[in-house]
Design a protein around this motif. Structure first.
Motif, short mmCIF file in Angstrom:
data_model
loop_
_atom_site.label_atom_id
_atom_site.label_comp_id
_atom_site.label_asym_id
_atom_site.label_seq_id
_atom_site.Cartn_x
_atom_site.Cartn_y
_atom_site.Cartn_z
N PRO A 302 87.46 60.60 -34.82
CA PRO A 302 87.64 60.58 -36.27
C PRO A 302 87.40 61.94 -36.92
O PRO A 302 86.37 62.57 -36.70
CB PRO A 302 86.57 59.58 -36.74
N VAL A 303 88.39 62.39 -37.70
CA VAL A 303 88.25 63.69 -38.38
C VAL A 303 87.75 63.48 -39.80
O VAL A 303 87.06 64.31 -40.36
CB VAL A 303 89.59 64.48 -38.35
N GLN A 304 88.13 62.39 -40.41
CA GLN A 304 87.76 61.97 -41.79
C GLN A 304 88.41 62.84 -42.86
O GLN A 304 88.95 62.33 -43.83
CB GLN A 304 86.24 61.91 -42.01
N SER A 305 88.37 64.16 -42.71
CA SER A 305 89.03 65.05 -43.68
C SER A 305 89.32 66.36 -42.98
O SER A 305 88.64 66.72 -42.00
CB SER A 305 88.10 65.31 -44.87
N GLY A 306 90.32 67.09 -43.48
CA GLY A 306 90.64 68.39 -42.90
C GLY A 306 90.00 69.53 -43.68
O GLY A 306 90.13 70.70 -43.31
N SER A 307 89.33 69.21 -44.77
CA SER A 307 88.76 70.26 -45.61
C SER A 307 87.30 70.51 -45.22
O SER A 307 86.46 69.61 -45.31
CB SER A 307 88.85 69.83 -47.08
N HIS A 317 78.99 67.76 -40.11
CA HIS A 317 78.48 68.80 -39.18
C HIS A 317 79.56 69.47 -38.33
O HIS A 317 79.31 69.83 -37.19
CB HIS A 317 77.39 68.24 -38.26
N TYR A 318 80.78 69.58 -38.83
CA TYR A 318 81.78 70.44 -38.18
C TYR A 318 82.75 70.91 -39.26
O TYR A 318 82.81 70.31 -40.35
CB TYR A 318 82.54 69.73 -37.05
N THR A 319 83.47 72.00 -38.93
CA THR A 319 84.47 72.50 -39.88
C THR A 319 85.86 72.14 -39.35
O THR A 319 86.00 71.72 -38.19
CB THR A 319 84.40 74.04 -39.99
#
Ligand code: 5AD
Ligand code: SF4
Length: 481
Positions: A302-307, A317-319
């Motif tokens: 899951p990425v949830q958002s790209g921003s 806790h990641y970019t």
């Protein structure tokens, strides 16, 4: 009479699971009397909402009910009905209350009917309170931490003829060796951990499922061995964040190490797992996956958002860059890996620029499919207190645009395998066309193919004749792979 019942309760062993076995026996006795009175078997029906964890919990509840003597039925006009609820997004709650009304009419016709509610929604104080006050025909309410206690709660309800509410706000118990009724004979979910410690700012799960607790590796392996002996060929290791498995154990074990242990179980041909948090995905895991013959070529990430700005507000806790690097690393280790994801649209403060970053990740990551969600405000979570909630019309517009890109990427990915032959675990008769079989490739893609019913439960080679969006149409290959 009351005294006799209290005496029975006082005879119950303290230790679990012995205590629950004791109450299963007592419930069975009460049920037998009822069966004689009615001249028929008593039935149960389960209604499960939400994620794999809830479905797994329902298998355990069904196992207990069957042990007691209830017979499963597909209709809610049953003697025991339970709703295993979800609260991750608000619409799940609305659906449950909508359907409870129908149950009330069934109960009017069957005065002995017992209605139970459990699951994540019941862990929220105001929801349990609402059921207590406004849905007085609900007999038993329990939460996520004490599903193992169903027999004891049912005994209390049957013997005392009163409503039972038992919701724990936390637990560190993991009860092994209780019955479980599996939906499929050839594949099974296996809990490896419970709860979540991540506190993503939008998510209610850590509040309703509690702190992270891992099962001991030897208990997991023993369960997988038992499943294999019963004919299971595919296991799905389940946890809210499997990549942090084992960190809280007395003797810590990594998830990658657990996988290598499960791999050694003879008879198990496929291993899946869900869900992976990108922040904890290790190089060790990538190495183990890449070398494995049994671990499926699929990861749900899951990425949830790209921003990156929103990811920080989400407490992920990641970019964006770190996530895409991880995707690159996975793809270079396993070019045939399918990657799927979860995306939230309309998180508080999301601007058009933030949303474009998400669209960019979808294009770059090349997802095989993605679950897309409209942000839902969950009370008690930090995001619910954020002021800049995004207007509904803007969220819907973004959601539609995202769906289009997700669909396009998935179509392109799936088309690439058209004409090839893949190994498919044949799972069931196709719901739409009973002359076909539905199954899954190692990469988790669905295939509907022409074959005889006897292939169900087996891993068979299938020619993927046509890619249709998210699935394939195929036929059994006579020449193997
Ligand atoms: N609103 C919308 N989607 C949510 N999810 C979790 N909480 C929320 C929320 N409040 C989504 C996340 C998670 C998936 C299981 O549900 O994408 O990965
Ligand atoms: Fe919720 Fe985040 Fe835990 Fe997943 S990792 S269950 S999204 S808090």
């Amino acid at each position: 009479m009351e005294a006799a019942k209290d005496r029975i309760v006082s005879q119950a062993p303290e230790r679990e699971p012995d205590r629950q076995r004791f109450f299963m026996d007592r419930c069975r006795e009460l049920l037998r009397i009822k069966e004689q009175e009615l001249g028929r078997k008593l039935t149960f029906n389960d209604q499960t909402f939400g994620c794999q964890m809830n479905f797994k919990d329902s298998e355990k509840l069904n196992g207990i009910l069957e042990e007691i003597g209830y017979v499963h039925t597909d209709t809610e006009q049953a003697d025991f009905v339970y709703y295993n609820t979800c609260t991750v997004r608000e619409n799940a709650n609305i659906r449950v209350y909508g359907r409870l009304g129908t149950l009330k009419t069934y109960k009017k016709k069957n005065k002995d009917m017992i209605i139970a509610m459990c699951g994540c929604m019941m862990q929220e104080e105001e929801e349990a309170e609402r059921v207590k006050k406004s849905f007085t025909f609900v007999d038993i309410v329990f939460g996520t931490h004490n599903i193992f206690k169903l027999a004891e709660l049912l005994y209390e309800c049957l013997s005392r003829k009163q409503r039972v509410f038992d919701i724990w706000d936390k637990t560190d118990l993991i009860i092994e060796d209780l019955p479980s009724d599996r939906k499929f004979s050839f594949k099974a979910g296996v809990n490896i951990m419970f709860g979540c410690n991540n506190f993503c700012s939008y998510c209610i799960v850590p509040y309703v499922r509690g702190r992270e607790r891992s099962r001991k590796p030897e208990d997991i392996v023993a369960e997988v061995e038992k499943l294999a002996a019963e004919g299971v060929v595919e296991v799905m290791l389940l946890g809210q964040n499997v990549n942090s498995y084992g960190k809280t154990l007395e003797r810590p074990v990594s998830f990658a190490r657990l996988l290598t242990m499960v791999e050694q179980v003879e008879g198990i041909e496929r291993i899946r797992f869900m869900t992976s948090h990108p922040k904890d995905l290790s190089d060790e895991l990538i190495g183990v996956m890449a070398r494995s013959e049994k671990i499926c070529r699929h990861i749900h990430l899951p990425v949830q958002s790209g921003s990156s700005r929103l990811l920080k507000r989400m407490n992920r806790h990641y970019t964006k860059e770190q996530y895409l690097e991880l995707v690159d690393k996975l793809r270079s280790a396993m070019p045939d890996l399918s990657i799927t994801t979860d995306i939230i649209v309309g998180f508080p403060g999301e601007t058009e620029e933030d949303f474009q970053e998400t669209m960019d990740v979808v294009r770059k990551a090349g997802y095989d499919s993605a679950f897309t969600f409209i942000y839902s405000k969950r009370s008690g979570t930090p995001a619910a207190r954020m002021e800049d909630q995004v207007p509904e019309d803007i969220v819907h517009d973004r959601f539609d645009r995202l769906l289009e890109v997700v669909g396009e990427t998935a179509r392109q990915k799936n088309a690439a395998l058209e004409g090839t032959t893949g190994l498919v675990l044949a799972e069931s008769i196709d719901e739409k066309d009973p002359s076909m079989i539905t199954g899954r490739l190692s990469n988790n893609n669905v295939v509907h193919f022409t074959a005889d019913r006897s292939v169900i439960g087996k891993i068979v080679p299938v020619i993927l004749e046509e890619a249709r969006g998210f699935y394939y149409i195929g036929r059994l290959s006579e020449d193997g792979i």
